[in-house]
Design an enzyme around this catalytic site. Structure first.
Site, PDB file in Angstrom:
ATOM      1  N   SER A 155      45.960  41.803  39.429  1.00  0.00           N
ATOM      2  CA  SER A 155      45.531  40.610  38.679  1.00  0.00           C
ATOM      3  C   SER A 155      45.865  39.357  39.493  1.00  0.00           C
ATOM      4  CB  SER A 155      46.216  40.553  37.311  1.00  0.00           C
ATOM      5  OG  SER A 155      47.614  40.750  37.442  1.00  0.00           O
ATOM      6  N   ASP A 177      50.921  47.367  42.702  1.00  0.00           N
ATOM      7  CA  ASP A 177      49.609  47.843  42.265  1.00  0.00           C
ATOM      8  C   ASP A 177      48.769  48.143  43.501  1.00  0.00           C
ATOM      9  OD1 ASP A 177      47.835  48.439  40.296  1.00  0.00           O
ATOM     10  OD2 ASP A 177      47.447  46.370  39.682  1.00  0.00           O
ATOM     11  N   LYS A 208      51.398  51.724  41.289  1.00  0.00           N
ATOM     12  CA  LYS A 208      50.488  51.985  40.161  1.00  0.00           C
ATOM     13  C   LYS A 208      49.095  52.208  40.722  1.00  0.00           C
ATOM     14  CE  LYS A 208      48.819  48.681  37.231  1.00  0.00           C
ATOM     15  NZ  LYS A 208      47.352  48.853  37.438  1.00  0.00           N
ATOM     16  N   GLU A 261      44.880  53.180  39.333  1.00  0.00           N
ATOM     17  CA  GLU A 261      43.978  53.277  38.193  1.00  0.00           C
ATOM     18  C   GLU A 261      43.231  54.608  38.213  1.00  0.00           C
ATOM     19  OE1 GLU A 261      41.360  49.889  38.047  1.00  0.00           O
ATOM     20  OE2 GLU A 261      43.025  48.456  38.014  1.00  0.00           O
ATOM     21  N   GLU A 281      45.163  50.165  28.886  1.00  0.00           N
ATOM     22  CA  GLU A 281      44.630  48.793  28.819  1.00  0.00           C
ATOM     23  C   GLU A 281      43.383  48.728  27.936  1.00  0.00           C
ATOM     24  OE1 GLU A 281      44.245  46.678  32.525  1.00  0.00           O
ATOM     25  OE2 GLU A 281      43.210  44.997  31.560  1.00  0.00           O
TER      26      GLU A 281
HETATM   27  O1  KIV Z   1      46.919  43.981  37.620  1.00  0.00           O
HETATM   28  C1  KIV Z   1      47.522  43.898  36.549  1.00  0.00           C
HETATM   29  O2  KIV Z   1      48.097  42.866  36.205  1.00  0.00           O
HETATM   30  C2  KIV Z   1      47.520  45.056  35.674  1.00  0.00           C
HETATM   31  C3  KIV Z   1      48.063  44.869  34.296  1.00  0.00           C
HETATM   32  C4  KIV Z   1      47.039  44.208  33.461  1.00  0.00           C
HETATM   33  C5  KIV Z   1      48.545  46.119  33.696  1.00  0.00           C
HETATM   34  O3  KIV Z   1      47.057  46.086  36.045  1.00  0.00           O
END
Ligand code: KIV
Length: 280
Positions: free
Chosen positions: A45, A83, A113, A115, A182
């Site tokens: 994000s 992420d 993390k 997806e 989400e």
């Molecule tokens: O990138 C991000 O901030 C996310 C959250 C919304 C969980 O993946």
């Protein structure tokens, strides 16, 4: 002592709810750490709330590594999750391994993390088998925004809800220590939460999740144009910042900034000598 992925799992076992927030810089990370937030996500994000992109797709591994290092420097206690950006773990298991390794080794993250549900199970299994902790993420997966046709709530039909349940089970079976849900209906998130032994971390997934995550900028009211339905602004920083910038600009133009209070000076003897020299 740093929070570990075992601590995160144990919170579910002990029936303890917890919060998580995104962080992109050292100063915010420090505030979050001091507030006792146990899990910080350097989310992609970043692309939308810091770098000015329309979606998360342009975010690169270099971006995530840069910001993860800053967040790690700002923390002493929180578990920091990096992420993995779009297309940095999709091409092959080797690619996923190499880039997850960079998040841990170069970024200093404690987990990554990624997806995806069943389609990512083999990747999650491979990473966790060699000791890279993985946080899963299903439902509205922003890296698939073009496939999903926009940022839409997922899992509303019977088939779609069934798929989410299967995806969640696959992510858990592959060894993830937790899973982000989400933008899915609260009832579906509650069912998933009841079925899994790893914590569910909801964002727009209702109160039945084990934990809640939000984008820090959203809860700070930092984005002037848009507040997602699933968030709650705990502050209105954009309005305060806009006011501060306007007043600073007006003060400079009017000659009200800086004053003596905001300036440095030399002694009158040094000044006198300087004036004498520059006059000659
Ligand atoms: O990138 C991000 O901030 C996310 C959250 C919304 C969980 O993946």
């Amino acid at each position: 002592m740093r929070v570990t992925t075992s601590d995160i799992r144990k919170m579910k076992a002990d029936g303890k709810r917890f919060s998580a927030l995104t962080a992109y810089d050292a100063i915010t990370a420090r505030l979050l750490d001091e507030a006792g937030v146990p899990l910080l996500l350097v989310g992609d994000s970043l692309g939308m709330v810091v770098l000015g992109y329309e979606n998360t797709i342009p975010v690169t591994l270099a971006d995530i590594l840069h910001h993860t290092r800053a967040v790690v420097r700002g923390t002493q206690r929180a578990l920091v999750v990096a992420d993995m950006p779009f297309m940095t773990y999709h091409r092959s298991l080797e690619q996923a391994l190499e880039n997850a390794g960079r998040c841990i080794q170069e970024g200093g993250a404690h987990a990554v993390k990624l997806e995806g549900g069943r389609t990512m199970a083999a990747t999650i299994e491979r990473l966790t088998s060699i000791g890279v902790p993985v946080l899963g993420h299903i439902g509205l997966t922003p890296q698939s925004v073009h496939q999903l046709g926009g940022f839409k709530v997922q899992g509303k039909t019977l088939d779609a809800a069934r798929r989410l349940l299967d995806d969640a089970a696959a992510v858990e079976a592959a060894g993830a220590f937790g899973i982000v849900l989400e933008c899915i209906p609260a009832e579906v998130a509650r069912l998933i939460t009841e079925r899994l032994s790893i914590p569910t971390i909801g964002i727009g997934a209702g109160a039945g999740c084990d934990a809640q995550i939000q984008v820090s900028s959203d809860i700070l009211g930092w984005l002037p144009d848009f507040t997602p339905k699933h968030t709650r602004p705990y502050a209105h920083l954009a309005a305060e910042a806009a006011d501060a910038f306007r007043r600073f600009q007006e003060d400079v133009v009017a000659g009200n900034f800086p004053t003596e209070k905001e300036s440095f000076s030399i002694s009158s003897e040094v000044l006198a000598q300087l004036q004498k020299e520059s006059a000659s």
